[in-house]
Design a protein around this motif. Structure first.
Motif, PDB file in Angstrom:
ATOM      1  N   ALA A 108      37.589  27.462  53.457  1.00 25.36           N
ATOM      2  CA  ALA A 108      39.007  27.206  53.716  1.00 25.36           C
ATOM      3  C   ALA A 108      39.451  28.040  54.906  1.00 25.36           C
ATOM      4  N   ASN A 109      39.839  27.366  55.991  1.00 25.77           N
ATOM      5  CA  ASN A 109      40.285  28.079  57.180  1.00 25.77           C
ATOM      6  C   ASN A 109      41.775  28.358  57.042  1.00 25.77           C
ATOM      7  N   LEU A 110      42.130  29.341  56.207  1.00 29.80           N
ATOM      8  CA  LEU A 110      43.530  29.586  55.905  1.00 29.80           C
ATOM      9  C   LEU A 110      44.167  30.473  56.965  1.00 29.80           C
ATOM     10  N   ASP A 111      45.457  30.217  57.166  1.00 31.02           N
ATOM     11  CA  ASP A 111      46.240  31.007  58.102  1.00 31.02           C
ATOM     12  C   ASP A 111      46.343  32.458  57.626  1.00 31.02           C
ATOM     13  N   VAL A 112      46.468  32.640  56.307  1.00 32.88           N
ATOM     14  CA  VAL A 112      46.687  33.978  55.764  1.00 32.88           C
ATOM     15  C   VAL A 112      45.377  34.747  55.563  1.00 32.88           C
ATOM     16  N   GLY A 113      44.255  34.044  55.662  1.00 31.75           N
ATOM     17  CA  GLY A 113      42.928  34.663  55.681  1.00 31.75           C
ATOM     18  C   GLY A 113      42.698  35.786  54.704  1.00 31.75           C
ATOM     19  N   VAL A 114      42.647  36.983  55.245  1.00 34.36           N
ATOM     20  CA  VAL A 114      42.229  38.127  54.442  1.00 34.36           C
ATOM     21  C   VAL A 114      43.245  38.432  53.338  1.00 34.36           C
ATOM     22  N   LEU A 115      44.505  38.049  53.537  1.00 32.47           N
ATOM     23  CA  LEU A 115      45.509  38.267  52.492  1.00 32.47           C
ATOM     24  C   LEU A 115      45.172  37.446  51.252  1.00 32.47           C
ATOM     25  N   TYR A 116      44.647  36.241  51.484  1.00 33.39           N
ATOM     26  CA  TYR A 116      44.207  35.414  50.362  1.00 33.39           C
ATOM     27  C   TYR A 116      43.128  36.149  49.565  1.00 33.39           C
ATOM     28  N   CYS A 117      42.175  36.729  50.284  1.00 33.59           N
ATOM     29  CA  CYS A 117      41.105  37.499  49.637  1.00 33.59           C
ATOM     30  C   CYS A 117      41.684  38.572  48.746  1.00 33.59           C
ATOM     31  N   PHE A 118      42.588  39.368  49.312  1.00 31.08           N
ATOM     32  CA  PHE A 118      43.135  40.489  48.558  1.00 31.08           C
ATOM     33  C   PHE A 118      43.926  40.001  47.356  1.00 31.08           C
ATOM     34  N   SER A 119      44.707  38.925  47.564  1.00 30.01           N
ATOM     35  CA  SER A 119      45.568  38.500  46.460  1.00 30.01           C
ATOM     36  C   SER A 119      44.737  37.949  45.314  1.00 30.01           C
ATOM     37  N   ILE A 120      43.727  37.134  45.612  1.00 27.97           N
ATOM     38  CA  ILE A 120      42.914  36.591  44.527  1.00 27.97           C
ATOM     39  C   ILE A 120      42.102  37.707  43.868  1.00 27.97           C
ATOM     40  N   ALA A 121      41.579  38.622  44.705  1.00 26.87           N
ATOM     41  CA  ALA A 121      40.785  39.717  44.133  1.00 26.87           C
ATOM     42  C   ALA A 121      41.634  40.579  43.211  1.00 26.87           C
ATOM     43  N   SER A 122      42.925  40.709  43.544  1.00 21.94           N
ATOM     44  CA  SER A 122      43.779  41.557  42.711  1.00 21.94           C
ATOM     45  C   SER A 122      44.007  40.929  41.338  1.00 21.94           C
ATOM     46  N   LEU A 123      43.751  39.615  41.209  1.00 23.96           N
ATOM     47  CA  LEU A 123      43.896  38.985  39.896  1.00 23.96           C
ATOM     48  C   LEU A 123      42.728  39.338  38.974  1.00 23.96           C
ATOM     49  N   GLY A 124      41.581  39.662  39.571  1.00 28.88           N
ATOM     50  CA  GLY A 124      40.397  39.959  38.774  1.00 28.88           C
ATOM     51  C   GLY A 124      40.596  41.120  37.829  1.00 28.88           C
ATOM     52  N   VAL A 125      41.498  42.040  38.188  1.00 28.88           N
ATOM     53  CA  VAL A 125      41.730  43.211  37.340  1.00 28.88           C
ATOM     54  C   VAL A 125      42.281  42.810  35.976  1.00 28.88           C
ATOM     55  N   TYR A 126      42.946  41.645  35.899  1.00 26.23           N
ATOM     56  CA  TYR A 126      43.478  41.217  34.603  1.00 26.23           C
ATOM     57  C   TYR A 126      42.369  40.948  33.604  1.00 26.23           C
ATOM     58  N   GLY A 127      41.216  40.496  34.091  1.00 30.28           N
ATOM     59  CA  GLY A 127      40.084  40.308  33.189  1.00 30.28           C
ATOM     60  C   GLY A 127      39.734  41.614  32.506  1.00 30.28           C
ATOM     61  N   ILE A 128      39.692  42.689  33.305  1.00 33.72           N
ATOM     62  CA  ILE A 128      39.335  44.003  32.774  1.00 33.72           C
ATOM     63  C   ILE A 128      40.423  44.524  31.842  1.00 33.72           C
ATOM     64  N   ILE A 129      41.680  44.381  32.272  1.00 33.99           N
ATOM     65  CA  ILE A 129      42.790  44.879  31.450  1.00 33.99           C
ATOM     66  C   ILE A 129      42.829  44.136  30.120  1.00 33.99           C
ATOM     67  N   MET A 130      42.725  42.799  30.208  1.00 35.50           N
ATOM     68  CA  MET A 130      42.771  41.968  29.014  1.00 35.50           C
ATOM     69  C   MET A 130      41.627  42.315  28.065  1.00 35.50           C
ATOM     70  N   ALA A 131      40.426  42.474  28.624  1.00 34.00           N
ATOM     71  CA  ALA A 131      39.258  42.768  27.801  1.00 34.00           C
ATOM     72  C   ALA A 131      39.475  44.067  27.034  1.00 34.00           C
ATOM     73  N   GLY A 132      39.932  45.091  27.747  1.00 34.78           N
ATOM     74  CA  GLY A 132      40.128  46.379  27.110  1.00 34.78           C
ATOM     75  C   GLY A 132      41.199  46.350  26.048  1.00 34.78           C
ATOM     76  N   TRP A 133      42.263  45.614  26.327  1.00 34.39           N
ATOM     77  CA  TRP A 133      43.378  45.569  25.388  1.00 34.39           C
ATOM     78  C   TRP A 133      43.021  44.714  24.168  1.00 34.39           C
ATOM     79  N   ALA A 134      42.423  43.541  24.424  1.00 36.94           N
ATOM     80  CA  ALA A 134      42.125  42.619  23.332  1.00 36.94           C
ATOM     81  C   ALA A 134      41.025  43.153  22.426  1.00 36.94           C
TER      82      ALA A 134
END
Lengths: 180, 363
Positions: free
Chosen positions: B114-140
């Motif tokens: 995907a040749n996105l205009d926002v480029g690296v920001l997309y990377c950071f934003s999606i990567a920042s969602l990955g932490v929910y997997g860890i948070i959820m796992a620990g809490w659940a």
């Protein structure tokens, strides 16, 4: 059904269902996770409008940072009991919330009905944005030239918040030391 | 969109997904044998030559192990948490270019999904969602060690995400773009000519401080040693994935390795010229082109660019393993101090200095 309409239906359904979950879930952590879902769906809607930068920032700032802090605080408090028991709220509280929600809803409905077309209006049309070199450049250009005063004012707001937080935290710890 | 463009799109997606999936068994092997090499042990060397088939055995074991969930967990979040950790990890690679572009009949083929205009920001934003997997796992998991792991993880992610974002602001200022394709292409220029050696305009040469900050934050973001406090096996047993077994645990491990691959891809693209040819590759490419085995029209170049990219990424994947078995784990207060009192101010200084240098016309 064409793709944008399909995507819009999916994202808006997720947003509405997620918002309902935020309100009706008894467990605060579940509510927070549902809110993350809502933010994600909003980002999808922004991206559909062509505002990719806003979509990315929505996820990066709200879903990725602010909500992580929320969840962190909720987990730290370890609130097992539901904070708000809906049955126990007073009559005045209920009436006031019902009125506020109705008023807000009326404003939103009016705004939607008043808009003449479904495309975004304003000086920055799609062609204008493309000629400026994309969303990112268009927004940055505005932010650091015409709107630089407002931009700097926001940073003062944040600075004020930081000073307030530090003051509160410091005062508390000093008081505790004094008691000892 | 012509049919050939659509086909190319699916081919690119397939290449990236296959590549990322392939890194998992390879990294399993490299991590085990690499750690053994560093600690003067043998490591698992029984299965196949050099123990190469050990990863396959592990996969078989993971699949056939009983998938048992403890009774005290929150079933819904416990089940979805591994998926929330692994899906963003795969999504992030979409904007990283793995080769340059190619003029085909009628259009310019770009080798990124995907040749996105926002480029690296997309990377950071999606990567920042990955932490929910860890948070959820620990809490659940409803286990105090797991919860501590996810609390640490959320605090760590927030602290280092700031530095991560700030460390590449200087780079964005120099290259005037956040689009990773454009950044990688811009790094092909020559920075200075030192006799016969042309030093390329790679991010690491113009933003050395930014590179160090980015590298350190990336280690924290991927939860790798010396910042693997969410797992911290000596303190928290296994942290957030303590209550997970069989395929669900494998998903967390997969997420970690894919995150490493994405981190290496980002480091390569931002600071090491992305798909730009490694020294000597240009010579090899012309040699192969003259042999005439491969179809003409720039395909050889693209192939060698892809090879260069993969080699650079592989180096940084190895670097992750190398650091893991070299440095001890940070203490939590040290982690926070480093993030907020050292890296964050340095990031601000980097932005300021870069701005001044651009203003003076040096960069």
């Amino acid at each position: 059904m064409d793709f944008p309409l399909l995507a819009f239906s999916v994202f808006s359904t997720i947003a509405i269902l997620g918002s309902l979950l935020v309100i009706f879930k008894k467990n605060p952590v579940s509510s927070a996770f549902a809110l993350v879902l809502v933010f994600f769906a909003f980002a999808g809607l922004y991206a559909l409008l062509g505002a990719h930068l806003v979509a990315a920032l929505q996820i990066l700032v709200y879903a990725g940072a602010i909500m992580v802090l929320f969840v962190f605080v909720i987990m730290l408090l370890n609130q097992d009991e539901p904070v708000h028991d809906l049955e126990a709220t007073g009559v005045i509280y209920r009436v006031v919330s019902a009125l506020t929600v109705t008023a807000l809803g009326a404003i939103l409905v009016r705004a939607v009905l008043a808009s003449k077309s479904m495309t975004p209006s304003g000086a920055l049309t799609d062609e204008k944005i493309a000629s400026l070199g994309g969303n990112m450049k268009a927004i940055s250009e505005q932010l650091f030239t015409d709107r630089v005063f407002h931009f700097e004012l926001t940073s003062f707001l944040l600075l004020g918040a930081i000073v307030a937080t530090v003051t509160l935290a410091k005062r508390k710890s000093r008081g505790e030391e004094g008691e000892v | 969109m012509s049919s050939i463009e659509t086909t190319l799109m699916f081919v690119k997606i397939a290449i990236v997904l296959m590549g990322l999936l392939l890194t998992v068994p390879i990294m399993l092997f490299v991590e085990r044998r690499g750690s053994a090499l560093m600690q003067n042990r043998l490591g698992p060397n029984r299965m196949g030559p050099f123990g190469l088939f050990q990863a396959a055995c592990d996969v078989v074991k993971f699949i056939f192990k009983e998938d048992r969930a403890p009774g005290h967990v929150n079933r819904f979040y416990y089940t979805i948490a591994p998926w929330i950790a692994v899906i963003p990890a795969f999504m992030t690679f979409a904007v990283i270019p793995f080769a340059g572009s190619l003029q085909m009949d009628g259009f310019e083929a770009k080798f990124l999904i995907a040749n996105l205009d926002v480029g690296v920001l997309y990377c950071f934003s999606i990567a920042s969602l990955g932490v929910y997997g860890i948070i959820m796992a620990g809490w659940a998991s409803n286990n105090k060690y797991s919860l501590l792991g996810s609390l640490r993880s959320s605090a760590q992610m927030i602290s280092y995400e700031l530095t991560l974002g700030l460390s590449i602001v200087g780079l964005m200022m120099v290259f005037q773009s956040v689009n990773l394709g454009e950044i990688a292409a811009a790094q092909g220029e020559t920075l200075i000519q030192l006799g016969p050696i042309a030093v390329p305009k790679w991010g690491v040469f113009i933003q050395p401080l930014g590179f160090v900050l980015f590298l350190v934050s990336m280690f924290a973001e991927t939860n790798r040693l010396p910042f693997d406090l969410p797992e911290g096996e000596s303190e928290l047993i296994a942290g957030y994935h303590l209550e997970y077994g069989s395929m669900r645990f494998a998903l967390f491990m997969m997420a970690e390795f894919v995150n490493m691959a994405v981190a290496s891809g980002l480091i390569t693209t931002l600071f090491f010229g992305g798909w730009q040819l490694l020294p000597g590759m240009g010579f090899l490419a012309t040699q192969v082109e003259q042999l005439g085995i491969l179809p003409a029209g720039g395909w050889v170049q693209v192939l060698f660019q892809g090879l260069s990219f993969v080699m650079k990424v592989a180096f940084f994947m190895w670097f992750f393993v190398w650091v893991r078995w070299t440095l001890p784990r940070f203490r939590f207060d040290q982690l926070m101090n480093l993030g907020w009192k050292v890296l964050f101010p340095l990031g601000l200084v980097n932005v300021l200095v870069t701005g001044l240098l651009i203003y003076k016309g040096v960069l």
